[in-house]
Design a protein around this motif. Structure first.
Motif, PDB file in Angstrom:
ATOM      1  N   UNK A  57       0.840  -1.196   0.000  1.00 13.23           N
ATOM      2  CA  UNK A  57       0.000   0.000   0.000  1.00 13.23           C
ATOM      3  C   UNK A  57       0.876   1.248   0.000  1.00 13.23           C
ATOM      4  N   UNK A  58       0.627   2.170  -0.911  1.00 10.18           N
ATOM      5  CA  UNK A  58       1.452   3.371  -1.023  1.00 10.18           C
ATOM      6  C   UNK A  58       1.304   4.239   0.224  1.00 10.18           C
ATOM      7  N   UNK A  59       2.402   4.865   0.620  1.00  6.37           N
ATOM      8  CA  UNK A  59       2.370   5.749   1.778  1.00  6.37           C
ATOM      9  C   UNK A  59       1.637   7.045   1.451  1.00  6.37           C
ATOM     10  N   UNK A  60       0.990   7.590   2.467  1.00  6.98           N
ATOM     11  CA  UNK A  60       0.353   8.892   2.330  1.00  6.98           C
ATOM     12  C   UNK A  60       1.407   9.990   2.312  1.00  6.98           C
ATOM     13  N   UNK A  61       1.095  11.063   1.607  1.00  7.32           N
ATOM     14  CA  UNK A  61       1.897  12.277   1.690  1.00  7.32           C
ATOM     15  C   UNK A  61       1.131  13.301   2.520  1.00  7.32           C
ATOM     16  N   UNK A  62       1.840  14.102   3.282  1.00  5.99           N
ATOM     17  CA  UNK A  62       1.205  15.067   4.171  1.00  5.99           C
ATOM     18  C   UNK A  62       1.671  16.482   3.833  1.00  5.99           C
ATOM     19  N   UNK A  63       0.755  17.438   3.968  1.00  6.21           N
ATOM     20  CA  UNK A  63       1.060  18.837   3.703  1.00  6.21           C
ATOM     21  C   UNK A  63       0.565  19.703   4.845  1.00  6.21           C
ATOM     22  N   UNK A  64       1.369  20.670   5.230  1.00  7.44           N
ATOM     23  CA  UNK A  64       0.925  21.737   6.122  1.00  7.44           C
ATOM     24  C   UNK A  64       0.981  23.037   5.331  1.00  7.44           C
ATOM     25  N   UNK A  65      -0.148  23.721   5.223  1.00  2.76           N
ATOM     26  CA  UNK A  65      -0.221  25.025   4.566  1.00  2.76           C
ATOM     27  C   UNK A  65      -0.280  26.094   5.647  1.00  2.76           C
ATOM     28  N   UNK A  66       0.561  27.098   5.542  1.00  3.66           N
ATOM     29  CA  UNK A  66       0.515  28.238   6.450  1.00  3.66           C
ATOM     30  C   UNK A  66       0.520  29.528   5.650  1.00  3.66           C
ATOM     31  N   UNK A  67      -0.428  30.392   5.954  1.00  4.55           N
ATOM     32  CA  UNK A  67      -0.390  31.748   5.437  1.00  4.55           C
ATOM     33  C   UNK A  67       0.657  32.511   6.246  1.00  4.55           C
ATOM     34  N   UNK A  68       1.400  33.391   5.600  1.00  4.54           N
ATOM     35  CA  UNK A  68       2.400  34.215   6.283  1.00  4.54           C
ATOM     36  C   UNK A  68       1.797  34.973   7.462  1.00  4.54           C
ATOM     37  N   UNK A 101       2.402  17.500  14.453  1.00  6.66           N
ATOM     38  CA  UNK A 101       3.376  16.492  14.043  1.00  6.66           C
ATOM     39  C   UNK A 101       3.468  15.370  15.065  1.00  6.66           C
ATOM     40  N   UNK A 102       3.454  15.734  16.339  1.00  7.44           N
ATOM     41  CA  UNK A 102       3.505  14.720  17.394  1.00  7.44           C
ATOM     42  C   UNK A 102       2.211  13.901  17.397  1.00  7.44           C
ATOM     43  N   UNK A 103       1.075  14.575  17.306  1.00  6.19           N
ATOM     44  CA  UNK A 103      -0.223  13.892  17.348  1.00  6.19           C
ATOM     45  C   UNK A 103      -0.377  12.886  16.220  1.00  6.19           C
ATOM     46  N   UNK A 104       0.107  13.240  15.023  1.00  8.75           N
ATOM     47  CA  UNK A 104      -0.069  12.376  13.857  1.00  8.75           C
ATOM     48  C   UNK A 104       1.201  11.596  13.504  1.00  8.75           C
ATOM     49  N   UNK A 105       2.220  11.697  14.364  1.00  6.08           N
ATOM     50  CA  UNK A 105       3.475  10.959  14.165  1.00  6.08           C
ATOM     51  C   UNK A 105       4.071  11.241  12.788  1.00  6.08           C
ATOM     52  N   UNK A 106       4.293  12.528  12.495  1.00  3.04           N
ATOM     53  CA  UNK A 106       4.764  12.947  11.185  1.00  3.04           C
ATOM     54  C   UNK A 106       6.227  13.367  11.228  1.00  3.04           C
ATOM     55  N   UNK A 107       6.928  13.030  10.166  1.00  2.00           N
ATOM     56  CA  UNK A 107       8.328  13.443  10.007  1.00  2.00           C
ATOM     57  C   UNK A 107       8.406  14.445   8.859  1.00  2.00           C
ATOM     58  N   UNK A 108       8.969  15.644   9.104  1.00  2.89           N
ATOM     59  CA  UNK A 108       8.988  16.657   8.040  1.00  2.89           C
ATOM     60  C   UNK A 108      10.052  16.392   6.993  1.00  2.89           C
ATOM     61  N   UNK A 109       9.760  16.807   5.760  1.00  4.07           N
ATOM     62  CA  UNK A 109      10.786  16.838   4.723  1.00  4.07           C
ATOM     63  C   UNK A 109      11.862  17.838   5.128  1.00  4.07           C
ATOM     64  N   UNK A 110      13.041  17.716   4.547  1.00  4.12           N
ATOM     65  CA  UNK A 110      14.174  18.527   4.993  1.00  4.12           C
ATOM     66  C   UNK A 110      14.164  19.942   4.416  1.00  4.12           C
ATOM     67  N   UNK A 111      13.209  20.234   3.526  1.00  2.70           N
ATOM     68  CA  UNK A 111      13.035  21.577   2.997  1.00  2.70           C
ATOM     69  C   UNK A 111      11.671  22.110   3.381  1.00  2.70           C
TER      70      UNK A 111
END
Length: 228
Positions: A1-12, A49-59
């Motif tokens: 099963x393919x892994x999900x990708x996650x996005x966080x959008x933030x307005x400035x 990130x802690x709640x959903x156990x997410x690891x951020x991309x390096x950029x």
């Protein structure tokens, strides 16, 4: 099963905006309040990130506007202080707010005066600034819908399965991009806004489906003026 990708959008964060000007590509910095908003947003993102156990991309990805880069920089520093490896901020015009072309950073009144003085053009429609489909008849201009398609395409290009991609940009182009991605209905674009520097978390699967996981949209008041 393919892994999900996650996005966080933030307005400035809040910035030194020229009065009565469509925010477009204004080059000004965050206010002190905008810096505080960015730091608070970073703490909210850490909690997600802690709640959903997410690891951020390096950029971290941001538009080229100073206010977005400064917000991204606050995020980078906060995440690094908490043990995450964030190497750099990748700036791209793909995440910019709606471009007004040769009318960039003029006020609404100045733009309307330009059109009135040009025999090739008629007056823009009432409420043109927040009309998703209206594009100024000036070189280099795009509509809000155009900007949303541009941002959505940029998002699709940089998704990384299994990782959280953090993006800092602009409220109107993010909302229109969310419509393109199937996250917002057309009628929700004008009804919703984004809080300064507060994260919205989404996930993406291999079939191209998107889902809202965390974070709150801002509900516009009846007489609230759209800025960006």
């Amino acid at each position: 099963m393919a892994e999900l990708g996650y996005f966080a959008f933030l307005r400035h964060g809040e910035y030194h905006q020229r009065a009565d000007a469509p925010s477009a590509r204004q080059p000004f910095a965050l206010t002190p309040q905008g810096g505080r908003q960015a730091r608070l947003g970073a703490d909210q993102l850490l909690g997600m990130m802690v709640q959903h156990d997410l690891r951020p991309a390096r950029l971290i990805h941001s538009s080229r506007q100073l206010r977005a880069w400064q917000t991204a920089r606050e995020l980078q520093m906060r995440l690094c202080d908490n043990g995450y490896d964030i190497d750099d901020i990748a700036q791209s015009s793909g995440l910019a707010e709606r471009g007004l072309g040769s009318a960039a950073n003029l006020t609404v009144g100045e733009i309307e005066a330009v059109l009135a003085a040009d025999p090739r053009y008629g007056a823009p429609p009432t409420g043109w600034k927040s009309d998703s489909d209206y594009c100024l008849p000036l070189e280099g201009a795009e509509s809000l819908a155009d900007a949303g398609r541009r941002v959505a395409e940029h998002i699709r290009r940089i998704v990384q399965p299994g990782l959280l991609t953090i993006m800092v940009g602009h409220g109107a182009s993010f909302r229109h991009a969310c419509h393109e991605l199937g996250l917002l209905r057309r009628d929700e674009i004008a009804r919703l806004s984004m809080f300064h520097a507060r994260p919205l978390l989404f996930c993406h699967d291999a079939r191209g489906s998107w889902r809202h996981l965390a974070g709150e949209w801002k509900i516009r008041t009846q007489h609230e003026v759209s800025i960006d």
